[in-house]
Design an enzyme around this catalytic site. Structure first.
Site, mmCIF file in Angstrom:
data_model
loop_
_atom_site.group_PDB
_atom_site.id
_atom_site.type_symbol
_atom_site.label_atom_id
_atom_site.label_comp_id
_atom_site.label_asym_id
_atom_site.label_seq_id
_atom_site.Cartn_x
_atom_site.Cartn_y
_atom_site.Cartn_z
ATOM 1 C CE LYS A 39 -16.336 18.871 35.758
ATOM 2 N NZ LYS A 39 -17.022 18.495 37.022
ATOM 3 C CG HIS A 94 -23.084 18.617 30.554
ATOM 4 N ND1 HIS A 94 -21.987 18.719 29.739
ATOM 5 C CD2 HIS A 94 -22.622 18.729 31.832
ATOM 6 C CE1 HIS A 94 -20.903 18.875 30.481
ATOM 7 N NE2 HIS A 94 -21.262 18.887 31.758
ATOM 8 C CG HIS A 95 -22.134 22.896 31.781
ATOM 9 N ND1 HIS A 95 -22.578 22.983 33.077
ATOM 10 C CD2 HIS A 95 -21.069 22.037 31.816
ATOM 11 C CE1 HIS A 95 -21.834 22.222 33.860
ATOM 12 N NE2 HIS A 95 -20.911 21.634 33.112
ATOM 13 C CG ASP A 107 -23.871 17.302 35.893
ATOM 14 O OD1 ASP A 107 -23.323 16.603 36.770
ATOM 15 O OD2 ASP A 107 -23.317 18.283 35.364
#
Length: 538
Positions: free
Chosen positions: A403, A454-455, A483
């Site tokens: 990010k 993680h997505h 998360d």
């Protein structure tokens, strides 16, 4: 059956035996002793430490006279403790209760002609006790010739009862105890070396410094025949008895084994602490009461202590050796602590980097801390090893590192993202993996995998690579659910925090779609522990 026994004389006459008079005169063996006293343990002398002597003989008078002859015996100031058995069968039970017997005085003929020999074989071959010194005592050497017994059985001495005087018995026990002491010292030294070697293989693993410390303590204790009570600790700014802080207990054995969290004055006398506070030297040692204290001041002003109780010097050279060993040990611990400090610094930087990203996206900084704790907890529940779970704890805070490359206008947009903006937002997974993936560090490598996966979703509809099921690593699947679990429970720029009941309902809906079904079940089974972690990191 005839076998040498004790003279049929009263107990008082046994006390009159001179040093050179045989304790056991040749006589006709009476039947197995009936009505033995209800005792299995007795002691001689009042010293604190006792060397344990086992007497295994079917004649009670043999037990009595042996104890009488050794009533004033001491080995380097330490007395004897006697344990008793009257047959081979009883002796097996005795050694189950007293595995620390130093010397065994063993009769050959008891309930059978070879009961003693069979028990000697049992000790060495079945219970694998190679430390106890075994002395066979017989009244009829013709039935068990010495030459054959010595070669066929793992015993340490063979005595005819008629040749044993009080002086010879003293000499025999002294020799056996000296051998036993040396064997046990070698055994402790071996265990100490095994501790050190084992810890050296993986010095960064959790608890390895403590293991290393215990090994060094065992080696020092065995070299000087010290009691197994020792402590290694570090003191930050030991200025006075009233003003000290930062005591760190690295390892302890014996009476110091469970002293973590205690102050020094809880287990050190006041005058010893006073001596420590008055020390001006950076390196050295002092002796007080039965304590040997070695100290070393590090470059950053911390003082490390190694405290050993019960040290006995048999030769002046041992004091010099003791100083040398302890100082080298403290230097080694200082170096190990420095290495661990470097690793802890790296881990802290990882957390702070993750928190910096979260702060930039105007989210709570403790998000990465909670995700880290959730991930370790869930990893252990999923069967991951303690080491791998700890590694995931330190890698998971980097899941959103990418990010850092997303524009603020997209990252903090309160409204729904456009298709183009969503495409840019999705790129943070690959960007995070790219930033971390070329590192040789284990934590950063795992961080790259977590950032990338993680997505991803269990049903294959996630991003960036559309992986499904177990194609996604367990670390990636765990971080995905932890998360989302934490994100839903907190306010974000684009939403308000969800009630926990609503989060549970969402997890059930996404079980087998977004999330690994097994991991959803584990979260719901341990929901109270999950809530407790959230309470610890508000």
């Amino acid at each position: 059956m005839e076998k040498s026994g004790l003279e049929n004389s009263p107990k008082s006459s046994a006390l009159k035996d001179t040093e050179n008079k045989p304790l056991f005169a040749k006589a006709t063996k009476s039947p197995l002793f009936k009505g033995k006293p209800d005792r299995s343990v007795s002691t001689a002398t009042n010293s604190k430490k006792k060397w344990k002597i086992a007497i295994v003989d079917d004649d009670e008078q043999v037990h009595q006279v042996t104890e009488l002859a050794l009533s004033n015996f001491s080995f380097h100031g330490d007395g004897l403790e006697f344990v008793h058995a009257y047959s081979g069968v009883e002796a097996k039970d005795l050694f189950q209760k007293h595995p620390d017997v130093s010397v065994l005085l063993l009769d050959v003929v008891m309930e059978s002609e070879h009961a003693g020999l069979e028990f000697a074989k049992y000790i060495r071959e079945e219970i694998k006790n190679y430390q106890v010194r075994i002395v066979l005592r017989t009244g009829q050497p013709g039935q068990a010739p010495e030459s054959r017994i010595i070669s066929d059985y793992d015993i340490n001495d063979y005595k005819e009862k008629t040749e044993l005087t009080a002086q010879k018995l003293h000499t025999l026990i002294f020799s056996c105890l000296r051998s036993y002491r040396d064997i046990m010292a070698l055994e402790r030294n071996k265990r100490g070396l095994e501790h050190v070697i084992s810890a050296s293989q993986d010095i960064f693993k959790l608890g390895s410094i403590s293991t290393f410390a215990e090994g060094v303590i065992e080696q020092i204790s065995s070299l000087l025949y010290a009691d197994q009570s020792a402590l290694i600790c570090g003191l930050n700014g030991l200025v006075s008895h009233e003003n000290r802080a930062g005591i760190t207990f690295i390892a302890g054995t014996g009476e110091f084994a469970k002293k973590q969290g205690n102050d020094l004055d809880d287990f050190l006398p006041g005058h010893v602490i006073k001596q420590l506070t008055c020390i001006d030297d950076d390196v050295g040692s002092l002796e007080a009461d039965d304590l040997f204290i070695s100290y070393l001041t590090t470059k950053d002003g911390h003082r490390n202590l190694l405290i050993i109780s019960g040290v006995k010097y048999n030769h002046p050279s041992e004091r010099k050796m003791m100083n040398l060993i302890c100082q080298n040990a403290l230097i080694a611990f200082d170096n190990l602590n420095l290495r661990v400090e470097i690793e802890e610094t790296q881990r802290e930087l990882v957390y702070r980097l993750g928190e910096a990203v979260e702060t930039r996206s105007k989210e709570t900084g403790n998000h990465v801390q909670r995700v880290a704790e959730f991930s370790k907890f869930l990893a252990l529940k999923a069967g991951m090893s303690a080491g791998d779970a700890e590694l995931l704890k330190h890698a998971s805070p980097m899941h959103d590192l990418g990010k850092i490359g997303i524009p603020d206008s997209i990252l903090n947009k309160p409204d729904k993202l456009t298709a183009e903006e969503w495409k840019v937002m999705q790129s943070h997974s690959a960007l995070g993996a790219q930033l971390l993936g070329d590192s040789d560090r284990e934590i950063l490598n795992l961080g790259a995998r977590v950032a990338l996966e993680h997505h991803e979703k269990w049903n294959g509809t996630g991003y960036p690579n559309g992986k499904s099921g177990e194609e996604i690593s367990l670390a990636g699947r765990i971080t995905a659910i932890t998360d989302v679990l934490d994100a839903l429970s907190r306010d974000r720029c684009y939403k308000k925090a969800w009630p926990f009941d609503q989060i549970v309902e969402f997890l059930l809906e996404e079980r087998g779609r977004h999330f690994d079904p097994n991991l959803v079940d584990l979260v719901l089974e341990n929901i109270d522990e999950i809530k407790e972690i959230q309470r610890r990191y508000p």
